[in-house]
Write an enzyme that holds these catalytic residues in place. Structure first.
Site, PDB file in Angstrom:
ATOM      1  N   GLU A 175       0.819  -1.209   0.000  1.00 21.46           N
ATOM      2  CA  GLU A 175       0.000   0.000   0.000  1.00 21.46           C
ATOM      3  C   GLU A 175       0.859   1.267   0.000  1.00 21.46           C
ATOM      4  O   GLU A 175       1.827   1.373   0.748  1.00 21.46           O
ATOM      5  CB  GLU A 175      -0.906   0.062   1.235  1.00 21.46           C
ATOM      6  CG  GLU A 175      -1.619   1.413   1.294  1.00 21.46           C
ATOM      7  CD  GLU A 175      -2.469   1.647   2.535  1.00 21.46           C
ATOM      8  OE1 GLU A 175      -2.495   0.791   3.428  1.00 21.46           O
ATOM      9  OE2 GLU A 175      -3.098   2.718   2.582  1.00 21.46           O
ATOM     10  N   ASP A 230       8.816   4.948  15.983  1.00 24.90           N
ATOM     11  CA  ASP A 230       8.687   6.388  15.841  1.00 24.90           C
ATOM     12  C   ASP A 230       9.078   7.010  17.179  1.00 24.90           C
ATOM     13  O   ASP A 230       8.501   6.680  18.209  1.00 24.90           O
ATOM     14  CB  ASP A 230       7.227   6.723  15.491  1.00 24.90           C
ATOM     15  CG  ASP A 230       6.992   8.218  15.402  1.00 24.90           C
ATOM     16  OD1 ASP A 230       7.953   8.964  15.143  1.00 24.90           O
ATOM     17  OD2 ASP A 230       5.839   8.641  15.605  1.00 24.90           O
ATOM     18  N   ASP A 238       9.358  10.636  18.943  1.00 23.79           N
ATOM     19  CA  ASP A 238       8.858  11.964  18.654  1.00 23.79           C
ATOM     20  C   ASP A 238       9.211  12.872  19.827  1.00 23.79           C
ATOM     21  O   ASP A 238       8.911  12.557  20.977  1.00 23.79           O
ATOM     22  CB  ASP A 238       7.328  11.855  18.499  1.00 23.79           C
ATOM     23  CG  ASP A 238       6.750  13.117  17.928  1.00 23.79           C
ATOM     24  OD1 ASP A 238       7.200  14.207  18.316  1.00 23.79           O
ATOM     25  OD2 ASP A 238       5.823  13.004  17.104  1.00 23.79           O
ATOM     26  N   GLY A 262      11.349  14.444  14.916  1.00 25.84           N
ATOM     27  CA  GLY A 262      11.534  13.071  15.365  1.00 25.84           C
ATOM     28  C   GLY A 262      12.314  12.219  14.386  1.00 25.84           C
ATOM     29  O   GLY A 262      12.801  12.691  13.368  1.00 25.84           O
TER      30      GLY A 262
END
Ligand code: SF4
Ligand code: ZN
Lengths: 382, 545
Positions: free
Chosen positions: A10, A75, A77, A130
């Site tokens: 995707e 991730d 951040d 980040g």
């Protein structure tokens, strides 16, 4: 690689005015490229590899369309450090708090390699506040969401929401993961102390002890710390005080107690966003996107020179445009207009400040390629 | 007897699945469990009884992963009895888990006693245990049907089955453990003495409760990461280079992990074939009853849709919201924002108390635009996720409000989050301050904190209800924030009819579980795979960096 792996991947575009177009898939990289030129997305996210082509998901039976594989992503951040940052808040960063990010990368990367046996991972600066990490090992790409969250939990020490103050609690015996992370830490600790003078709550509120101490309810040294902390001027002194007290305390008591480390860890330990890692189908911004708010290109980080990485020095879209213009003007006469477009483009980026970052990416891909060839061609001892 | 059916229309034969018209799968194995329309024949049963050898093959171990669905026909009466007995058993497992330390002598003897009483396998060594093993097998599969229907039911069922399995596994002798591991394909390579010596410090530090001497005498296995998930998730095992070094004593975690994954997949599959079962009018009421006697309604059907006006929410949040929702509401009003965990928990709760989609959109929007989100951004991004939670987007799942168990066990809050259960996820000190500011009397606060300390979060919440509503006995056992709200409203509007209203014959069962609470200290709590998958769609858009 399985057939049509790429076709089942995707891609999501974010167009002007925050219009999201999800579940796009393409027959070939060329087709993706064409579509990008046509749609001009502001942002491109990469999603999972599905059981069927995402663009045809409506043609398959409900429930049969499933996310099967994706890189394990992390991730980190800066906003998640807001309770310990005093220099900046929310989307802002500065070189001071970036140190925390550097520590985070070191700790997570070590654990990925040494503990989880990860071979291929790419660290990418997000373009604003980040970093992302893409873990691409074949076996890990197949991990379920439960396994992904388990990995994040393993890597997480700072726990608790807005309703808890003390967020790190160490058990009596310290797990090797933490011990090894602490080693990384002591390396970086000098930086930390120097860089963030606010670390133990000095800046602006000399008289009040850091909030985190309030949470140290069980700690026997709390009372005396509360008394003496305000007398100390900077975080280095406070840290020393804390450490001396704890050493003394430990000498006289049998129970293990790691308060000073718990405090230090609460300030500096990586804070991962579990929601990004958990979902197999979760989307993550593609490397080399331009951050819509800052114009900075989201570039891979070379871990060899992590300390030199400066988030403010990465190429920006406007910078790149002028670099290209300048370069083209320079050899404008020599330029053969008949040259095929694609070839020209590959050469062009090399004239810009983006080139070294592309190199990092290429090296990463080459490594992976080599490994995979070794795998399929080589012996079974792997 | 919990349920007395009308005489079944097709004689005393239970036809679960009709093999000719509807082939359905019971489990992950892909095996079909056929229910023919054949009459029950005594002869067949007799034959089965006599075929002693084959019976032995069927259940070579007292314990199993329930991979193969039963293939025999059984009478409706037996079906019902089996189901009810297993339900009794699981209920007891739940209650024991709350009242005793799992694995303590008392826990074990009580559970063993019940197994024997209900004629489930309880002596692991018993040879001629066929009937008990058969009952164990069939009843497990029946309850799967009843408990696959919603995420909450699945969560409950898995939790109890896992606890039951743990008890039974722990009763096995070493020899039987080895046999069983082989049988289910979970044998691992042990590390050499040399390696162990080299790693001894790390092994010692990674495995809480091990002494140096213990490390020396224990066998450690090399286990691939996915199998050792439950251990490394809580950092209870040594990881090196993608391998978990698991001591023999923790092999149980690997087995349970494996079992949980299989069971949860199987339940998901069973759920998909459910329509076929539900169309069987003899089974449907029984199955529904079985599941409802458990965790009560799931609050997905809103009786009050549209009856709550937005202006009332502030007042309601003080009077009738449980602490978790009150906290979220306040955070939302203060910050004009909630992170996704909070949006989902609070959003679904509001949906459960009757906010329509339109109201929800209005509610969230009016608050968010006071903060950093402009109307446009709201409409493009957040609105999608709200419609999604009302089943109007994406997978079109109509999400149900979260139960206490789910809130307490899964997705703990992290930095900047306000979701979770305050009794579970707040520092006791802060909780105390909060309760003080809500004017709870000191004795009440002490009682609540005691319960929290004992990890009886839902009981603590019940106590809070009691104190804030000024009742001595709240008359229900709390397991859902929406239930809290409904009960509070009933009480405040003065219209709370006594027990009669609590619908259906479940009250006796409910009472039994009055001690319901969740022991999340157990290191091997469920990892909630399904839940995570369901949540995914809601938040995919909101990674900002
Ligand atoms: S026990 Fe349930 S209702 Fe009460 S605060 Fe916790 S989650 Fe909310
Ligand atoms: Zn800063």
């Amino acid at each position: 690689v399985a057939k049509n792996y790429f076709q089942r991947r995707e891609f999501s575009f974010t167009l002007r005015d925050d219009i999201y177009v999800r579940y796009q898939s393409f027959n070939s990289p060329q087709e993706l490229e064409k579509e990008m030129q046509k749609m001009n997305p502001y942002k491109i996210d990469v999603g999972a590899v599905y059981s069927h082509r995402p663009s045809q998901r409506n043609t398959v039976h409900m429930g049969a369309f499933q996310a099967q594989e994706k890189e394990l992503v992390f991730d980190i951040d800066m906003t998640d450090y807001d309770d310990v940052r005093r220099c900046c808040s929310s989307a802002e960063i500065c070189s001071k708090c970036w140190t925390l990010m550097t520590i985070a990368i070191r700790i997570i990367d070590r654990a990925l390699v040494e503990d989880f046996g990860v071979k291929h991972r790419l660290w990418v600066y997000s373009g604003r506040r980040g970093v992302h990490c893409w873990v691409c090992d074949d076996s890990i790409r197949k991990w379920s969401s439960a396994l992904r969250s388990a990995a994040v939990e393993y890597l997480t020490l700072v726990k608790g929401g807005s309703e808890s103050v003390k967020k790190v609690n160490l058990a009596d015996s310290i797990h090797p993961f933490i011990r090894r992370s602490l080693l990384r830490f002591t390396d970086a600790l000098a930086d930390v102390k120097q860089v963030s003078a606010d670390l133990l709550g000095c800046r602006g509120q000399v008289s009040s002890p850091p909030a985190v101490l309030m949470g140290v309810n069980g700690s026997p040294v709390r009372e005396s710390l509360l008394r003496e902390f305000p007398k100390k001027r900077d975080s280095v002194q406070r840290w020393e005080l804390l450490k001396t007290k704890m050493d003394k305390h430990r000498a006289s008591s049998k129970k293990a107690c790691h308060t000073e480390w718990e405090i230090m860890l609460q300030y500096c330990f990586p804070r991962l966003d579990i929601n990004v890692s958990r979902g197999v189908g979760h989307l993550l911004k593609s490397p080399f996107s331009v951050h819509p708010k800052t114009g900075r290109v989201s570039v891979p980080i070379d871990l060899q020179c992590l300390d030199q990485f400066d988030p403010f020095a990465v190429p920006t879209i406007s910078g790149l445009c002028s670099e290209l213009d300048a370069a083209n003007e320079e050899d404008g006469e020599k330029e053969n207009e008949a040259e095929p477009g694609a070839k020209r483009r590959t050469r062009d980026y090399k004239k810009t400040s983006l080139a070294p970052y592309v190199r990092v990416f290429e090296q990463f891909v080459e490594e992976m390629d080599k490994w995979r060839k070794g795998w399929s061609g080589g012996g079974s001892e792997l | 007897m919990l349920y007395s059916p009308n005489p079944p229309p097709l004689g005393r034969i239970l036809h679960l699945y009709n093999s000719t018209s509807r082939k359905r799968s019971w489990g992950s194995s892909g095996q079909r469990f056929h229910l023919n329309t054949m009459e029950f024949s005594r002869e067949r049963r007799l034959k089965a009884r006599l075929a002693g050898d084959r019976r032995g093959d069927l259940y070579p171990h007292s314990l199993q992963f329930y991979l193969q669905p039963p293939t025999e026909n059984i009478s409706l009466a037996e079906f019902e009895n089996f189901a009810i007995d297993r339900l009794k058993l699981l209920k007891l497992v739940e209650n024991l888990g709350v009242s005793y330390v799992k694995g303590s002598e008392e826990y074990k003897s009580k559970l063993g006693h019940e197994l024997r009483k209900l004629k489930f396998p309880y002596r692991v060594l018993a040879e001629d245990d066929y009937d008990a093993r058969r009952k164990d097998h069939i009843s497990h599969f029946i309850l799967r049907l009843a408990y696959c229907q919603s995420e909450d039911l699945r969560r409950w069922f898995i939790q109890q089955e896992i606890d039951l399995f743990r008890y039974r596994f722990n009763e096995l002798t070493d020899v039987l453990v080895q046999k069983f591991l082989k049988y289910v394909n979970l044998s691992y390579e042990a590390i050499s003495e040399e390696v162990k010596e080299k790693l001894s410090v790390q092994l010692l530090n990674s495995t809480p409760g091990l002494s140096g001497a213990k490390v020396e005498e224990l066998v450690f296995y090399k286990v691939p990461l996915p199998d050792a998930m439950d251990l490394f998730r809580v950092r209870r095992v040594y990881l090196l280079n993608g391998i978990a070094y698991v001591p023999h004593t923790d092999i149980i975690a690997i087995v349970l992990n494996n079992y949980r994954i299989k069971l949860s997949k199987a339940l998901a599959l069973t759920a998909r074939s459910l329509p076929a079962v539900q169309s069987d009018e003899r089974l449907q009421p029984l199955l529904n009853h079985l599941s409802h006697s458990y965790i009560g309604p799931d609050y997905s059907i809103q009786k009050n849709t549209g009856k709550i006006s937005l202006e009332l929410i502030d007042a309601l949040s003080v009077k009738s919201f449980p602490l978790c929702m009150r906290q979220l509401h306040k955070a939302l009003r203060d910050n004009h924002h909630l992170r996704h965990g909070g949006r989902i928990q609070y959003g679904l709760f509001l949906k459960g108390i009757g906010l329509t989609l339109e109201q929800a959109l209005q509610f969230w929007k009016s608050e968010f635009i006071k903060g950093k989100v402009d109307a446009d951004k709201f409409d493009k991004g957040y609105a999608y996720s709200i419609r999604h939670s009302y089943g109007k987007e994406g997978k079109r799942t109509d999400y149900t409000p979260f139960s206490c168990m789910k809130i307490i066990l899964s997705n703990p809050p992290s930095q900047g989050d306000y979701h979770g259960c305050p009794f579970r996820h707040s520092d006791p000190e802060l909780l105390k301050q909060k309760l003080q500011s809500y004017k709870i009397p000191p004795t009440g606060i002490t009682q609540i904190l005691e319960l929290v300390k004992g990890m009886h979060y839902q009981l603590a919440c019940q106590k809070y209800f009691q104190l804030t509503h000024d009742v001595d006995d709240i008359g229900f056992s709390l397991n859902h924030p929406n239930q809290y709200f409904a009960e509070s409203q009933k009480l405040l509007s003065g219209g709370r009819e006594v027990k009669k209203e609590t619908s259906e014959p479940e009250s006796s069962q409910q009472k039994l579980s009055n001690q319901k609470s969740t022991n999340s200290s157990s290191i091997l709590t469920s990892s909630n795979t399904d839940a995570d998958i369901e949540l995914e769609g809601l938040d995919a858009y909101f990674t900002e960096d």
